[in-house]
Design a protein around this motif. Sequence first.
Motif, mmCIF file in Angstrom:
data_model
loop_
_atom_site.group_PDB
_atom_site.id
_atom_site.type_symbol
_atom_site.label_atom_id
_atom_site.label_comp_id
_atom_site.label_asym_id
_atom_site.label_seq_id
_atom_site.Cartn_x
_atom_site.Cartn_y
_atom_site.Cartn_z
ATOM 1 N N ILE A 1 1.011 -1.146 -0.037
ATOM 2 C CA ILE A 1 -0.039 -0.162 0.133
ATOM 3 C C ILE A 1 0.709 1.235 -0.109
ATOM 4 C CG2 ILE A 1 -1.983 1.343 1.293
ATOM 5 C CD1 ILE A 1 -2.512 -1.356 2.577
ATOM 6 N N PRO A 2 0.700 2.131 -1.102
ATOM 7 C CA PRO A 2 1.708 3.280 -1.130
ATOM 8 C C PRO A 2 1.517 4.147 -0.025
ATOM 9 C CG PRO A 2 0.779 2.741 -3.254
ATOM 10 C CD PRO A 2 0.014 1.934 -2.250
ATOM 11 N N ARG A 3 2.673 4.684 0.618
ATOM 12 C CA ARG A 3 2.461 5.532 1.822
ATOM 13 C C ARG A 3 1.733 6.681 1.524
ATOM 14 N NH1 ARG A 3 7.263 9.173 3.516
ATOM 15 N NH2 ARG A 3 5.699 10.520 3.492
ATOM 16 N N ASP A 4 1.930 7.185 0.343
ATOM 17 C CA ASP A 4 1.017 8.551 -0.362
ATOM 18 C C ASP A 4 -0.436 8.353 -0.576
ATOM 19 O OD1 ASP A 4 3.237 9.659 0.181
ATOM 20 O OD2 ASP A 4 4.328 9.455 -2.160
ATOM 21 N N THR A 5 -0.932 7.235 -0.652
ATOM 22 C CA THR A 5 -2.375 6.931 -0.731
ATOM 23 C C THR A 5 -3.332 7.834 0.200
ATOM 24 O OG1 THR A 5 -1.879 4.596 -1.351
ATOM 25 C CG2 THR A 5 -4.125 5.252 -1.035
ATOM 26 N N LEU A 6 -4.214 8.610 -0.257
ATOM 27 C CA LEU A 6 -5.277 9.244 0.419
ATOM 28 C C LEU A 6 -6.322 8.246 0.921
ATOM 29 C CD1 LEU A 6 -5.236 12.535 -1.525
ATOM 30 C CD2 LEU A 6 -3.700 12.055 0.487
ATOM 31 N N VAL A 7 -6.595 8.202 2.099
ATOM 32 C CA VAL A 7 -7.754 7.381 2.287
ATOM 33 C C VAL A 7 -8.574 8.125 3.594
ATOM 34 C CG1 VAL A 7 -5.925 5.363 2.380
ATOM 35 C CG2 VAL A 7 -6.285 6.642 4.549
ATOM 36 N N GLU A 8 -9.667 7.520 3.941
ATOM 37 C CA GLU A 8 -10.592 7.780 4.664
ATOM 38 C C GLU A 8 -10.035 7.122 6.295
ATOM 39 O OE1 GLU A 8 -13.212 9.870 4.337
ATOM 40 O OE2 GLU A 8 -12.347 9.971 2.523
ATOM 41 N N ALA B 1 -10.553 11.398 9.706
ATOM 42 C CA ALA B 1 -9.952 12.472 8.547
ATOM 43 C C ALA B 1 -10.198 11.708 7.227
ATOM 44 C CB ALA B 1 -8.666 12.835 8.989
ATOM 45 N N SER B 2 -10.828 12.715 6.283
ATOM 46 C CA SER B 2 -11.112 12.349 4.901
ATOM 47 C C SER B 2 -9.857 12.817 4.206
ATOM 48 C CB SER B 2 -12.287 13.010 4.303
ATOM 49 O OG SER B 2 -12.546 12.976 3.161
ATOM 50 N N GLY B 3 -9.431 11.976 3.243
ATOM 51 C CA GLY B 3 -8.320 12.397 2.466
ATOM 52 C C GLY B 3 -6.925 12.499 3.006
ATOM 53 N N ALA B 4 -6.899 11.865 4.134
ATOM 54 C CA ALA B 4 -5.662 11.910 4.732
ATOM 55 C C ALA B 4 -4.576 10.940 4.190
ATOM 56 C CB ALA B 4 -5.822 11.387 6.143
ATOM 57 N N MET B 5 -3.180 11.363 4.247
ATOM 58 C CA MET B 5 -2.143 10.184 3.951
ATOM 59 C C MET B 5 -2.364 8.946 4.640
ATOM 60 S SD MET B 5 1.199 12.332 2.650
ATOM 61 C CE MET B 5 2.023 10.933 2.827
ATOM 62 N N PHE B 6 -2.208 7.472 3.974
ATOM 63 C CA PHE B 6 -2.166 6.501 4.533
ATOM 64 C C PHE B 6 -1.391 6.476 5.934
ATOM 65 C CE2 PHE B 6 -0.187 2.248 5.046
ATOM 66 C CZ PHE B 6 -1.345 1.509 5.463
ATOM 67 N N ASN B 7 0.115 6.776 5.701
ATOM 68 C CA ASN B 7 1.063 6.657 6.862
ATOM 69 C C ASN B 7 0.899 7.544 7.859
ATOM 70 O OD1 ASN B 7 2.070 9.106 5.840
ATOM 71 N ND2 ASN B 7 3.901 8.400 6.042
ATOM 72 N N THR B 8 -0.110 8.572 7.994
ATOM 73 C CA THR B 8 -0.323 9.476 9.016
ATOM 74 C C THR B 8 -1.198 8.391 10.175
ATOM 75 O OG1 THR B 8 -2.301 10.127 8.082
ATOM 76 C CG2 THR B 8 -0.491 11.528 7.759
ATOM 77 N N ALA B 9 -1.948 7.222 9.900
ATOM 78 C CA ALA B 9 -2.550 6.429 10.749
ATOM 79 C C ALA B 9 -1.529 6.068 11.800
ATOM 80 C CB ALA B 9 -3.067 5.581 9.961
ATOM 81 N N TYR B 10 -0.260 5.458 11.267
ATOM 82 C CA TYR B 10 0.748 4.956 12.249
ATOM 83 C C TYR B 10 1.168 6.288 13.147
ATOM 84 C CZ TYR B 10 4.750 2.610 13.879
ATOM 85 O OH TYR B 10 5.713 2.093 14.831
ATOM 86 N N GLU B 11 1.546 7.319 12.470
ATOM 87 C CA GLU B 11 2.169 8.321 13.018
ATOM 88 C C GLU B 11 1.205 8.884 14.379
ATOM 89 O OE1 GLU B 11 4.393 11.709 11.088
ATOM 90 O OE2 GLU B 11 3.390 10.851 9.359
ATOM 91 N N ALA C 1 -4.333 11.390 -7.556
ATOM 92 C CA ALA C 1 -5.279 11.977 -6.751
ATOM 93 C C ALA C 1 -5.549 13.202 -7.405
ATOM 94 C CB ALA C 1 -4.817 12.037 -5.359
ATOM 95 N N PRO C 2 -7.190 13.319 -7.669
ATOM 96 C CA PRO C 2 -7.537 14.420 -8.481
ATOM 97 C C PRO C 2 -7.092 15.814 -7.754
ATOM 98 C CG PRO C 2 -9.177 12.896 -8.197
ATOM 99 C CD PRO C 2 -8.126 12.300 -7.346
ATOM 100 N N SER C 3 -7.060 15.690 -6.353
ATOM 101 C CA SER C 3 -6.821 17.062 -5.648
ATOM 102 C C SER C 3 -5.241 17.351 -5.462
ATOM 103 C CB SER C 3 -7.235 16.635 -4.020
ATOM 104 O OG SER C 3 -6.646 15.585 -3.426
ATOM 105 N N ARG D 1 -0.060 12.766 -4.789
ATOM 106 C CA ARG D 1 -0.574 11.869 -4.061
ATOM 107 C C ARG D 1 -1.408 10.910 -5.243
ATOM 108 N NH1 ARG D 1 2.766 13.700 -1.244
ATOM 109 N NH2 ARG D 1 2.281 14.972 0.466
ATOM 110 N N VAL D 2 -1.908 9.833 -4.394
ATOM 111 C CA VAL D 2 -2.692 8.579 -5.268
ATOM 112 C C VAL D 2 -3.858 8.348 -4.475
ATOM 113 C CG1 VAL D 2 -0.453 7.862 -6.156
ATOM 114 C CG2 VAL D 2 -1.221 6.690 -4.316
ATOM 115 N N VAL D 3 -4.830 7.819 -5.205
ATOM 116 C CA VAL D 3 -6.080 7.249 -4.561
ATOM 117 C C VAL D 3 -6.176 5.729 -5.012
ATOM 118 C CG1 VAL D 3 -7.124 9.315 -4.078
ATOM 119 C CG2 VAL D 3 -7.359 8.036 -6.399
ATOM 120 N N ALA D 4 -6.804 5.008 -4.359
ATOM 121 C CA ALA D 4 -7.079 3.585 -4.827
ATOM 122 C C ALA D 4 -7.954 3.430 -6.245
ATOM 123 C CB ALA D 4 -7.985 2.867 -3.862
#
Length: 348
Positions: free
Chosen positions: A132-139, A154-164, A326-328, A332-335
Motif C-alpha cells: 500500500i503506497p504511503r502516499d495513498t489518500l484514505v478515509e 479524517a477524509s483524504g488523509a495520507m495513509f501513513n499518518t495513521a501510524y504516526e 489523486a484529483p486533489s 498523491r494517489v488514490v485507490a
Amino acid sequence: MAARGGQDGRDGRDGRRKGLRAAGLALTGALLLGAGAAGWVYLHLNGNIKSVDINGALGDDRPARPVTVPSASPSASPVPTGALNLLVLGSDSRSGAENQELGGGDSGGARSDTAMVVHLDAGRTAATVVSIPRDTLVERPSCPLPSGGTTRAASGAMFNTAYELGGPVCAVKTVESLTGVRMDHYVEVDFSGFADLVDALGGVTVTTDVDIDDDKSHLHLDAGTHHLDGTEALGLARTRYGLAGGSDLARIELQHKLVKALLEQISATDLLTDPARLYQVADALTGSLTTDTGLDSLGELTDLGRSLGDLEADDVRTLTMPVLPAPSDPNRVVADQPDAAELWESLR
C-alpha cells in the motif's frame, strides 16, 4: 495508472524455488534454538519480542473473520494451515543519532513508510504480498489511543499518518477500513533492526535497473548487481528521491526486489549447521519485531515458520494496490476502483 508489481523472470528460478521453504525452516530453526539451548538464551530471544494488543484495542468493530473448516484428521502436533492475513509494516524511526546515521532523517518520531498485506492461502502453499503506497489518500477512521481517548477521523488523509498518530492499532484499523479484509496478525519490523538482520545473514544481492543517487538514504549505486550490507539494504528500502520523479511506487518495486533477495540469502545461508550464525540471526530477527499478542512468543512464531515449510518463492506474488493520481494533488494517489476492491475481495 494502475500500479502492479510482478514476479521475476525464469533465470535462476531453480535457486529461488527453495527460498520460502528455506526461510520457513530457517525461522523455525532459529526460534527453536532458544528452546533447545540454555534457559537464558530462550528467555533473551523471547524477551526481545515486543507486542501490542490489537484485538483488545479494536474489539468487535472490525471485518469478520472468514469461516474455517477444521481438518478431518488432525495430527498430534498440527501445523497451522488455514488462510491468514498479516499486516507487515516497516517502522522507520527518525529519532536518535543511530537512525540518522542510517538515513532516517532529522525529524522525530516514527513512520510506516512500508506497508504490505501478506495473504497466505489455505494450505500455506501460495501467498500474495500487496504493498500500500504511503502516499495513498484514505478515509482515516477514529482510533483508540493507548493513553485513552481517540484520534480524529479524517477524509483524504495520507495513509501513513495513521501510524504516526495512533500507532499499530490505528494502522491496522485504517488498513481494515481501506480493504475490508480482517488482519489476523500484525508484524512491525524496525528498520534499524532490519539492517542488523541483513548483516547477520552476510548481506543480500540485489539487481537494480537504474542508477540510485540518494543523499537522504545515503545510497549511491550504479545500475547492476550489488551485494549490499545491512546499511545499504536499509538505504535501498528507504530510497525514493534518488529515483526518477521521487516515486513511492518505484521505491515499492525496489522493496519487492529486496524481499526476494532476502529470501534467496536465507536459502543460501546454512543456518541450521552454524549455531553462532543461527543465534545472530535469531537475535536480530526477534529484536527487530513488534507483533500483536497472538505472535509475541517463540512458540507462536515457530508455528508460523513451520507452516511455511511448503511455500516456495515462485508461489509468492508481489503486487502494489492499484492506484491513480489523486484529483486533489498530483503528488498523491488514490485507490483505482474497481480494481483495488476486486483485489481485496480476492484476499478475504
